[in-house]
Design a protein around this motif. Sequence first.
Motif, mmCIF file in Angstrom:
data_model
loop_
_atom_site.group_PDB
_atom_site.id
_atom_site.type_symbol
_atom_site.label_atom_id
_atom_site.label_comp_id
_atom_site.label_asym_id
_atom_site.label_seq_id
_atom_site.Cartn_x
_atom_site.Cartn_y
_atom_site.Cartn_z
ATOM 1 N N MET A 1 0.846 -1.192 0.000
ATOM 2 C CA MET A 1 0.000 0.000 0.000
ATOM 3 C C MET A 1 0.880 1.239 0.000
ATOM 4 N N LEU A 2 0.615 2.122 -0.920
ATOM 5 C CA LEU A 2 1.309 3.403 -1.013
ATOM 6 C C LEU A 2 0.223 4.462 -0.848
ATOM 7 N N GLY A 3 0.037 4.890 0.394
ATOM 8 C CA GLY A 3 -1.115 5.737 0.686
ATOM 9 C C GLY A 3 -2.365 4.887 0.565
ATOM 10 N N MET B 1 17.657 4.585 -8.976
ATOM 11 C CA MET B 1 16.546 4.235 -8.106
ATOM 12 C C MET B 1 15.222 4.396 -8.856
ATOM 13 N N ARG B 2 15.066 5.474 -9.618
ATOM 14 C CA ARG B 2 13.843 5.665 -10.408
ATOM 15 C C ARG B 2 13.701 4.558 -11.452
ATOM 16 N N ARG B 3 14.811 4.215 -12.124
ATOM 17 C CA ARG B 3 14.763 3.129 -13.126
ATOM 18 C C ARG B 3 14.335 1.823 -12.475
ATOM 19 N N ARG C 1 7.271 11.722 -9.186
ATOM 20 C CA ARG C 1 6.607 12.576 -8.202
ATOM 21 C C ARG C 1 6.731 12.075 -6.765
ATOM 22 N N LEU C 2 7.257 10.885 -6.558
ATOM 23 C CA LEU C 2 7.375 10.357 -5.196
ATOM 24 C C LEU C 2 8.356 11.184 -4.374
ATOM 25 N N PRO C 3 8.007 11.525 -3.161
ATOM 26 C CA PRO C 3 9.002 12.136 -2.274
ATOM 27 C C PRO C 3 10.088 11.099 -1.979
ATOM 28 N N PHE C 4 11.317 11.570 -1.748
ATOM 29 C CA PHE C 4 12.413 10.635 -1.537
ATOM 30 C C PHE C 4 12.153 9.650 -0.403
ATOM 31 N N VAL D 1 9.432 8.333 0.634
ATOM 32 C CA VAL D 1 8.468 7.338 0.152
ATOM 33 C C VAL D 1 9.144 6.415 -0.852
ATOM 34 N N ALA D 2 9.934 6.984 -1.765
ATOM 35 C CA ALA D 2 10.649 6.179 -2.757
ATOM 36 C C ALA D 2 11.617 5.218 -2.073
#
Length: 121
Positions: A15-17, A64-66, A81-84, A86-87
Amino acid sequence: MSELKILFPADQFVMLGRRRVLVRPVRLSHLEDFGATTGSLIAMLGTASVEQVATWAERHARPMRRLLRATTSLNRWQVWRLPFPVAAQLLAQVVRVNADFFGQALPAMVRALDGAPLPSA
Protein backbone atom coordinates in the motif's frame (compact mmCIF):
# COMPACT_ATOMS: atom_id res chain seq x y z
CA MET A 1 15.96 -35.15 -11.47
CA SER A 2 12.17 -35.04 -11.24
CA GLU A 3 12.32 -33.55 -7.72
CA LEU A 4 14.08 -30.42 -9.02
CA LYS A 5 11.78 -27.45 -9.50
CA ILE A 6 12.42 -23.89 -10.52
CA LEU A 7 11.01 -21.33 -8.13
CA PHE A 8 9.23 -18.39 -9.68
CA PRO A 9 9.00 -15.35 -7.43
CA ALA A 10 5.50 -14.01 -6.96
CA ASP A 11 4.37 -10.44 -7.42
CA GLN A 12 3.23 -8.80 -4.18
CA PHE A 13 1.11 -5.77 -3.42
CA VAL A 14 2.07 -3.00 -1.01
CA MET A 15 0.00 0.00 0.00
CA LEU A 16 1.31 3.40 -1.01
CA GLY A 17 -1.11 5.74 0.69
CA ARG A 18 -4.48 4.52 -0.56
CA ARG A 19 -3.05 3.01 -3.75
CA ARG A 20 -2.12 -0.65 -4.15
CA VAL A 21 1.24 -0.91 -5.87
CA LEU A 22 2.40 -4.15 -7.42
CA VAL A 23 6.00 -5.05 -6.55
CA ARG A 24 7.56 -7.37 -9.11
CA PRO A 25 10.65 -9.53 -8.84
CA VAL A 26 13.87 -8.14 -10.29
CA ARG A 27 14.55 -9.32 -13.83
CA LEU A 28 17.99 -10.23 -15.06
CA SER A 29 18.10 -7.09 -17.20
CA HIS A 30 17.73 -4.95 -14.05
CA LEU A 31 20.00 -6.96 -11.77
CA GLU A 32 22.93 -4.57 -12.17
CA ASP A 33 20.80 -1.56 -11.13
CA PHE A 34 19.31 -3.61 -8.28
CA GLY A 35 22.71 -4.66 -6.94
CA ALA A 36 24.34 -1.25 -7.23
CA THR A 37 21.40 0.70 -5.82
CA THR A 38 20.31 -1.56 -3.00
CA GLY A 39 23.79 -2.72 -2.01
CA SER A 40 25.04 0.78 -1.38
CA LEU A 41 21.77 1.76 0.35
CA ILE A 42 21.85 -1.20 2.74
CA ALA A 43 25.54 -0.67 3.52
CA MET A 44 24.96 3.00 4.25
CA LEU A 45 21.74 2.80 6.28
CA GLY A 46 23.28 1.22 9.36
CA THR A 47 25.44 4.23 10.20
CA ALA A 48 24.12 6.99 7.98
CA SER A 49 23.77 10.60 8.93
CA VAL A 50 21.21 12.88 7.30
CA GLU A 51 23.94 14.32 5.07
CA GLN A 52 25.03 10.86 3.94
CA VAL A 53 21.47 9.88 3.05
CA ALA A 54 21.03 13.12 1.08
CA THR A 55 24.29 12.53 -0.76
CA TRP A 56 23.29 8.94 -1.53
CA ALA A 57 19.91 10.10 -2.83
CA GLU A 58 21.52 12.66 -5.10
CA ARG A 59 23.96 10.12 -6.56
CA HIS A 60 21.46 7.28 -6.94
CA ALA A 61 18.24 9.06 -7.87
CA ARG A 62 18.33 8.01 -11.53
CA PRO A 63 19.07 4.28 -10.95
CA MET A 64 16.55 4.24 -8.11
CA ARG A 65 13.84 5.66 -10.41
CA ARG A 66 14.76 3.13 -13.13
CA LEU A 67 14.59 0.31 -10.63
CA LEU A 68 11.24 1.43 -9.21
CA ARG A 69 9.77 1.73 -12.71
CA ALA A 70 11.00 -1.77 -13.56
CA THR A 71 9.91 -3.46 -10.33
CA THR A 72 6.63 -1.72 -9.50
CA SER A 73 3.38 -0.97 -11.27
CA LEU A 74 4.07 2.78 -11.07
CA ASN A 75 4.68 4.63 -14.31
CA ARG A 76 7.48 7.13 -14.96
CA TRP A 77 5.42 10.16 -13.94
CA GLN A 78 4.25 8.52 -10.68
CA VAL A 79 7.79 7.48 -9.73
CA TRP A 80 9.14 10.95 -10.57
CA ARG A 81 6.61 12.58 -8.20
CA LEU A 82 7.38 10.36 -5.20
CA PRO A 83 9.00 12.14 -2.27
CA PHE A 84 12.41 10.63 -1.54
CA PRO A 85 11.41 9.09 1.83
CA VAL A 86 8.47 7.34 0.15
CA ALA A 87 10.65 6.18 -2.76
CA ALA A 88 13.25 4.82 -0.32
CA GLN A 89 10.56 2.92 1.62
CA LEU A 90 9.16 1.52 -1.63
CA LEU A 91 12.67 0.47 -2.63
CA ALA A 92 12.95 -1.30 0.73
CA GLN A 93 9.79 -3.25 -0.16
CA VAL A 94 11.35 -4.22 -3.51
CA VAL A 95 14.38 -5.50 -1.58
CA ARG A 96 12.12 -7.42 0.83
CA VAL A 97 10.16 -9.10 -1.97
CA ASN A 98 13.33 -10.13 -3.74
CA ALA A 99 15.13 -11.17 -0.54
CA ASP A 100 12.27 -13.57 0.21
CA PHE A 101 12.76 -15.17 -3.19
CA PHE A 102 16.53 -15.38 -2.88
CA GLY A 103 16.11 -16.88 0.58
CA GLN A 104 14.00 -19.66 -0.96
CA ALA A 105 15.89 -20.15 -4.22
CA LEU A 106 19.47 -20.25 -2.95
CA PRO A 107 19.03 -23.20 -0.56
CA ALA A 108 17.29 -25.10 -3.37
CA MET A 109 20.26 -24.37 -5.65
CA VAL A 110 22.69 -25.64 -3.02
CA ARG A 111 20.68 -28.82 -2.58
CA ALA A 112 20.54 -29.32 -6.36
CA LEU A 113 24.30 -28.86 -6.70
CA ASP A 114 25.18 -30.97 -3.66
CA GLY A 115 27.12 -33.98 -4.87
CA ALA A 116 27.39 -32.70 -8.43
CA PRO A 117 30.71 -33.69 -10.02
CA LEU A 118 33.30 -30.93 -10.18
CA PRO A 119 34.59 -30.00 -13.64
CA SER A 120 38.05 -31.40 -14.31
CA ALA A 121 40.79 -28.89 -15.05
